[in-house]
Each structure stands twice: as C-alpha cells, then as structure tokens.
Design a protein around this motif. Structure first.
Motif, PDB file in Angstrom:
ATOM      1  N   LEU A  45       9.706  -7.753   7.178  1.00 16.50           N
ATOM      2  CA  LEU A  45       9.979  -6.854   8.302  1.00 16.50           C
ATOM      3  C   LEU A  45      10.132  -5.430   7.754  1.00 16.50           C
ATOM      4  O   LEU A  45       9.176  -4.670   7.749  1.00 16.50           O
ATOM      5  N   GLU A  46      11.316  -5.086   7.236  1.00 14.63           N
ATOM      6  CA  GLU A  46      11.462  -3.709   6.728  1.00 14.63           C
ATOM      7  C   GLU A  46      10.961  -3.546   5.291  1.00 14.63           C
ATOM      8  O   GLU A  46      10.757  -2.436   4.818  1.00 14.63           O
ATOM      9  N   ILE A  47      10.795  -4.652   4.590  1.00 19.69           N
ATOM     10  CA  ILE A  47      10.314  -4.567   3.195  1.00 19.69           C
ATOM     11  C   ILE A  47       9.525  -5.834   2.889  1.00 19.69           C
ATOM     12  O   ILE A  47       9.911  -6.928   3.316  1.00 19.69           O
ATOM     13  N   ASP A  48       8.407  -5.667   2.173  1.00 20.48           N
ATOM     14  CA  ASP A  48       7.645  -6.881   1.819  1.00 20.48           C
ATOM     15  C   ASP A  48       8.037  -7.344   0.415  1.00 20.48           C
ATOM     16  O   ASP A  48       8.747  -6.632  -0.325  1.00 20.48           O
ATOM     17  N   ALA A  49       7.576  -8.536   0.064  1.00 18.29           N
ATOM     18  CA  ALA A  49       7.973  -9.125  -1.216  1.00 18.29           C
ATOM     19  C   ALA A  49       7.494  -8.277  -2.395  1.00 18.29           C
ATOM     20  O   ALA A  49       8.214  -8.107  -3.386  1.00 18.29           O
ATOM     21  N   ALA A  50       6.287  -7.702  -2.271  1.00 13.69           N
ATOM     22  CA  ALA A  50       5.747  -6.896  -3.380  1.00 13.69           C
ATOM     23  C   ALA A  50       6.673  -5.718  -3.692  1.00 13.69           C
ATOM     24  O   ALA A  50       6.892  -5.370  -4.859  1.00 13.69           O
ATOM     25  N   SER A  51       7.240  -5.122  -2.653  1.00  9.26           N
ATOM     26  CA  SER A  51       8.143  -3.975  -2.862  1.00  9.26           C
ATOM     27  C   SER A  51       9.524  -4.431  -3.320  1.00  9.26           C
ATOM     28  O   SER A  51      10.116  -3.847  -4.238  1.00  9.26           O
ATOM     29  N   ALA A  52      10.029  -5.495  -2.679  1.00  8.60           N
ATOM     30  CA  ALA A  52      11.381  -5.978  -3.011  1.00  8.60           C
ATOM     31  C   ALA A  52      11.461  -6.470  -4.447  1.00  8.60           C
ATOM     32  O   ALA A  52      12.509  -6.366  -5.089  1.00  8.60           O
ATOM     33  N   ASP A  53      10.355  -7.016  -4.937  1.00  6.07           N
ATOM     34  CA  ASP A  53      10.361  -7.596  -6.290  1.00  6.07           C
ATOM     35  C   ASP A  53       9.657  -6.695  -7.307  1.00  6.07           C
ATOM     36  O   ASP A  53       9.387  -7.126  -8.428  1.00  6.07           O
ATOM     37  N   SER A  54       9.361  -5.470  -6.919  1.00  6.29           N
ATOM     38  CA  SER A  54       8.624  -4.567  -7.827  1.00  6.29           C
ATOM     39  C   SER A  54       9.549  -4.042  -8.924  1.00  6.29           C
ATOM     40  O   SER A  54      10.770  -4.158  -8.841  1.00  6.29           O
ATOM     41  N   LYS A  55       8.954  -3.405  -9.917  1.00 11.16           N
ATOM     42  CA  LYS A  55       9.756  -2.824 -11.008  1.00 11.16           C
ATOM     43  C   LYS A  55      10.584  -1.647 -10.495  1.00 11.16           C
ATOM     44  O   LYS A  55      11.581  -1.276 -11.093  1.00 11.16           O
ATOM     45  N   ASN A  56      10.167  -1.066  -9.383  1.00 12.63           N
ATOM     46  CA  ASN A  56      10.932   0.053  -8.801  1.00 12.63           C
ATOM     47  C   ASN A  56      12.189  -0.428  -8.077  1.00 12.63           C
ATOM     48  O   ASN A  56      13.109   0.343  -7.835  1.00 12.63           O
ATOM     49  N   SER A  57      12.216  -1.705  -7.733  1.00 17.19           N
ATOM     50  CA  SER A  57      13.309  -2.208  -6.903  1.00 17.19           C
ATOM     51  C   SER A  57      14.630  -2.209  -7.663  1.00 17.19           C
ATOM     52  O   SER A  57      14.723  -2.695  -8.793  1.00 17.19           O
ATOM     53  N   GLN A  58      15.661  -1.711  -6.999  1.00 19.96           N
ATOM     54  CA  GLN A  58      17.014  -1.629  -7.586  1.00 19.96           C
ATOM     55  C   GLN A  58      17.969  -2.610  -6.921  1.00 19.96           C
ATOM     56  O   GLN A  58      19.192  -2.520  -7.099  1.00 19.96           O
ATOM     57  N   VAL A  59      17.418  -3.526  -6.120  1.00 20.87           N
ATOM     58  CA  VAL A  59      18.271  -4.370  -5.274  1.00 20.87           C
ATOM     59  C   VAL A  59      19.328  -5.132  -6.085  1.00 20.87           C
ATOM     60  O   VAL A  59      20.510  -5.146  -5.729  1.00 20.87           O
ATOM     61  N   LEU A  60      18.927  -5.726  -7.183  1.00 20.50           N
ATOM     62  CA  LEU A  60      19.903  -6.499  -7.962  1.00 20.50           C
ATOM     63  C   LEU A  60      20.818  -5.589  -8.779  1.00 20.50           C
ATOM     64  O   LEU A  60      21.976  -5.933  -9.039  1.00 20.50           O
ATOM     65  N   ASN A  61      20.323  -4.413  -9.164  1.00 14.83           N
ATOM     66  CA  ASN A  61      21.221  -3.438  -9.817  1.00 14.83           C
ATOM     67  C   ASN A  61      22.301  -2.976  -8.836  1.00 14.83           C
ATOM     68  O   ASN A  61      23.454  -2.761  -9.227  1.00 14.83           O
ATOM     69  N   GLN A  62      21.913  -2.825  -7.568  1.00 19.10           N
ATOM     70  CA  GLN A  62      22.905  -2.442  -6.548  1.00 19.10           C
ATOM     71  C   GLN A  62      24.007  -3.508  -6.468  1.00 19.10           C
ATOM     72  O   GLN A  62      25.192  -3.184  -6.425  1.00 19.10           O
ATOM     73  N   SER A  71       0.838  -1.205   0.000  1.00 20.49           N
ATOM     74  CA  SER A  71       0.000   0.000   0.000  1.00 20.49           C
ATOM     75  C   SER A  71       0.880   1.265   0.000  1.00 20.49           C
ATOM     76  O   SER A  71       0.545   2.255  -0.649  1.00 20.49           O
ATOM     77  N   ARG A  72       2.008   1.210   0.687  1.00 26.12           N
ATOM     78  CA  ARG A  72       2.913   2.392   0.649  1.00 26.12           C
ATOM     79  C   ARG A  72       3.558   2.514  -0.739  1.00 26.12           C
ATOM     80  O   ARG A  72       3.734   3.621  -1.245  1.00 26.12           O
ATOM     81  N   LEU A  73       3.893   1.376  -1.316  1.00 26.63           N
ATOM     82  CA  LEU A  73       4.474   1.373  -2.673  1.00 26.63           C
ATOM     83  C   LEU A  73       3.519   2.078  -3.642  1.00 26.63           C
ATOM     84  O   LEU A  73       3.944   2.889  -4.470  1.00 26.63           O
ATOM     85  N   ALA A  74       2.240   1.808  -3.486  1.00 29.79           N
ATOM     86  CA  ALA A  74       1.237   2.405  -4.380  1.00 29.79           C
ATOM     87  C   ALA A  74       1.159   3.918  -4.206  1.00 29.79           C
ATOM     88  O   ALA A  74       0.725   4.633  -5.112  1.00 29.79           O
ATOM     89  N   ARG A  75       1.591   4.405  -3.044  1.00 30.45           N
ATOM     90  CA  ARG A  75       1.544   5.860  -2.805  1.00 30.45           C
ATOM     91  C   ARG A  75       2.799   6.581  -3.279  1.00 30.45           C
ATOM     92  O   ARG A  75       2.870   7.806  -3.265  1.00 30.45           O
ATOM     93  N   LEU A  76       3.825   5.799  -3.681  1.00 32.48           N
ATOM     94  CA  LEU A  76       5.048   6.425  -4.193  1.00 32.48           C
ATOM     95  C   LEU A  76       4.859   6.768  -5.669  1.00 32.48           C
ATOM     96  O   LEU A  76       4.040   6.147  -6.359  1.00 32.48           O
ATOM     97  N   ASP A  77       5.656   7.721  -6.136  1.00 33.59           N
ATOM     98  CA  ASP A  77       5.633   8.036  -7.560  1.00 33.59           C
ATOM     99  C   ASP A  77       6.043   6.785  -8.347  1.00 33.59           C
ATOM    100  O   ASP A  77       6.838   5.975  -7.877  1.00 33.59           O
ATOM    101  N   ASP A  78       5.492   6.668  -9.533  1.00 34.86           N
ATOM    102  CA  ASP A  78       5.772   5.512 -10.395  1.00 34.86           C
ATOM    103  C   ASP A  78       7.277   5.307 -10.628  1.00 34.86           C
ATOM    104  O   ASP A  78       7.746   4.193 -10.803  1.00 34.86           O
ATOM    105  N   LYS A  79       8.027   6.441 -10.636  1.00 35.79           N
ATOM    106  CA  LYS A  79       9.466   6.371 -10.964  1.00 35.79           C
ATOM    107  C   LYS A  79      10.360   6.289  -9.721  1.00 35.79           C
ATOM    108  O   LYS A  79      11.586   6.248  -9.840  1.00 35.79           O
ATOM    109  N   THR A  80       9.755   6.296  -8.529  1.00 35.17           N
ATOM    110  CA  THR A  80      10.584   6.263  -7.315  1.00 35.17           C
ATOM    111  C   THR A  80      11.413   4.985  -7.281  1.00 35.17           C
ATOM    112  O   THR A  80      10.908   3.884  -7.494  1.00 35.17           O
TER     113      THR A  80
END
Ligand code: CP
Length: 313
Positions: A275-292, A254-263
C-alpha cells in the motif's frame, strides 16, 4: 523536564542532549551485558489502551535495561472492560508504586490530561495519543537520520537536510511529532499526501506537495519517511481504492530508483506492504526500518533516565 508529552516540549539543546544520551545508551545496548543500575528501585508502568508492538516492547526493554521494575498494562483483559476510567486506572497503578507512566491512548490529549491534573504525581510519557503526537517516535527517527547521514560532511547536524514525509498526514501522530522535532533540529521538512489526508492547518504550507512523483523531483530528499495508512482512524473513504493510493503515493521500485543512492527510507511501522510501501523499498539497502526499531530502545532509555534520574535536560 517532568514529563514528555510533545516534541514541542524540547528545544534544540534539549533534543540534542537526549539524542546524544541515546547514543550512549546505544553503546550499552551493544555490550554483552546490556544493563545499567541507574533506575534501580523505580517502577515504570506501561499503560496501553491501544495496540502496540514496537513502542510497548521497547519501553519495557528500556526500563529493564536501566534496572527499573516494569508493569505492563493492556486495556484488553483489564477492568477497563468493566468501565473503569483512565483516572481510576492510572491512580490504581500509581498506588502500587509507579514513578513513571508511559501512556498510549486513542484520545488526542489523553497524556496532557493525565499530566496536568492532580490525578497522579508520576512522570508521564506520551507513547502516542490518538492522531496527536508520538514524541519518542520522532526522537528515534531523528537518531536514525543522524546516524544515517553521519558520513556526510554535515555530520550529525540535521540543519538543511531535506526530509519528505509522505502519506496519511492527517491521522499521523508520527508526522506531527516529526514535523515539530525535525524543524527544531533545523531540517527542511516537506510533506506530501492526498488533499483528503492533509490537515487544513497545512493545506497552504509552502512545503506541501500533492503528488509523490512531483515531490521527489522538486525536493530531491535526503530522507523519505513513509507513513502508515491508518485505516482504523478513517470513518470515510479518503481515497478511491488501495490500488490508486499505491499508484500515486506509494513508494515502489521505480520511485526508489529515482531517489539518490544515499536517500534514507524510514517507516514507523507497522507497514502496509503493497500500500504505502512495496517490498523492494521496505527491504532495500536504503531502508532504515529495523534501525528505527533498534534506536527506539536507546531513545526510550534516554527519556526514562532523564525523567526519573534528573539527568540532562
Ligand atoms: N511505531 C509505532 O508506534 O509502532 P507500534 O504501534 O507497534 O508501537
């Protein structure tokens, strides 16, 4: 530059030179033959007294891609268990021909200790010292943000970019190095976390928020950097329950949905999913985890090249 101990070692020009060099290294990493002869004959020692997946492996890969020899030392299974000190361990490895020592240690200041005594002559890279600093993490985060915003009119310039760092600020060397480096690069850095997990030095800071929903609303961030809750550094209860933490400070659908599309969403890893991040956010198109993670290799190539070959900076 002889050592890299803190993000504060870099002025804006030096940081940008390293990030530009990391982009060049990234081109090498995209080639079929991912190798440069630059550090042939040099030896890099990865001296790890604390566990690591990303940092240790990417430093190893970075050194190998620059043709250096690599020695990987893990305290577990070494003579550290017989009481050997940091000084004796470092001197032992340098006697075998180390040119650079990449140090991860649970004690804040350990990298400074190694660099600023006459124990060893090697270049020292701080790969994370306690809750203090993790400068190459901040560099790879900055590289990821530069790439992520490169379609924006601002291009690769981070000036004025709104960056929200969320979670366990007190125990986070990642937060400390990022606050320094991203501010050096001109970004507007905000932090958000429970009062119990914000260091006293920041408690009256202008860009401090205590509730994630309020922070998202007021900052409208270009980048959200979620931090790992560092249970291993907590000797007390800093929040009521994990469920409560996730409810108030966790990034979720729900917080992800409130962020800008490009965040852009960053997390240094390892993630505590749920805990600090759910799967929907970690695996979203916005996620940069693997780019990091990918950029970690290029940034560490740039740092080793700069320290060992007398390159830029
Ligand atoms: N981000 C980071 O430092 O990860 P590791 O602990 O796996 O090296």
């Amino acid at each position: 530059m002889k050592h890299l101990l803190s993000a504060a070692d870099l002025d804006r020009g030096q940081a940008i030179s390293l990030l530009d060099l990391a982009e060049d290294m990234s081109d090498v990493n995209d080639r079929e033959v991912k190798k440069l002869p630059t550090l042939r004959g040099k030896t890099v020692v990865n001296l790890f007294f604390e566990d690591s997946t990303r940092t240790r492996i990417s430093f190893e890969l970075a050194a190998k891609r620059l043709s250096a020899d690599v020695i990987n030392f893990a305290a577990k299974g070494s003579s550290v268990s017989k009481g050997e000190s940091l000084k004796d361990t470092a001197q032992t490895l340098e006697a075998m021909g180390a040119d650079a020592i990449v140090l991860r240690h649970s004690s804040s200041g350990s990298a400074y200790r190694l660099a600023h005594t006459d124990w060893v002559k090697s270049a020292i890279v701080n790969a994370g010292d306690g809750s203090h600093e993790h400068p190459t993490q901040a560099l790879l985060d900055a590289m990821t943000i530069r790439q992520g915003v490169s379609n924006n009119p601002r291009g690769k310039d981070l000036s004025g970019l709104r960056i929200l760092i969320v979670g366990d600020i007190s125990h986070s060397r990642v937060a400390r190095s990022n606050i320094i480096l991203l501010s050096t690069l001109g970004a507007e850095v905000h932090v958000c976390g429970p009062t119990t997990l914000v260091p006293s030095s920041l408690i009256e800071a202008e860009r401090l928020h205590f509730l994630l929903d309020d922070a998202i609303r007021s900052v409208n961030p270009d980048v959200v950097m979620m931090l790992r809750v560092q249970q291993e550094r907590m000797n007390a209860s800093f929040f009521p329950t994990e469920r409560e933490y996730a409810r108030i400070w966790g990034l979720n659908k729900s917080r992800l949905a409130r962020l800008d599309d490009k965040t852009l969403i960053l997390h240094p890893g390892p993630m505590n999913r749920g805990l600090e991040i759910d799967a929907a956010s970690a695996d979203s198109k916005n996620s940069q985890v693997l780019n990091q993670v990918k950029n970690g290799v290029s940034v560490r190539m740039a740092v080793l090249f700069t320290l060992l070959s007398g390159g830029p900076s």
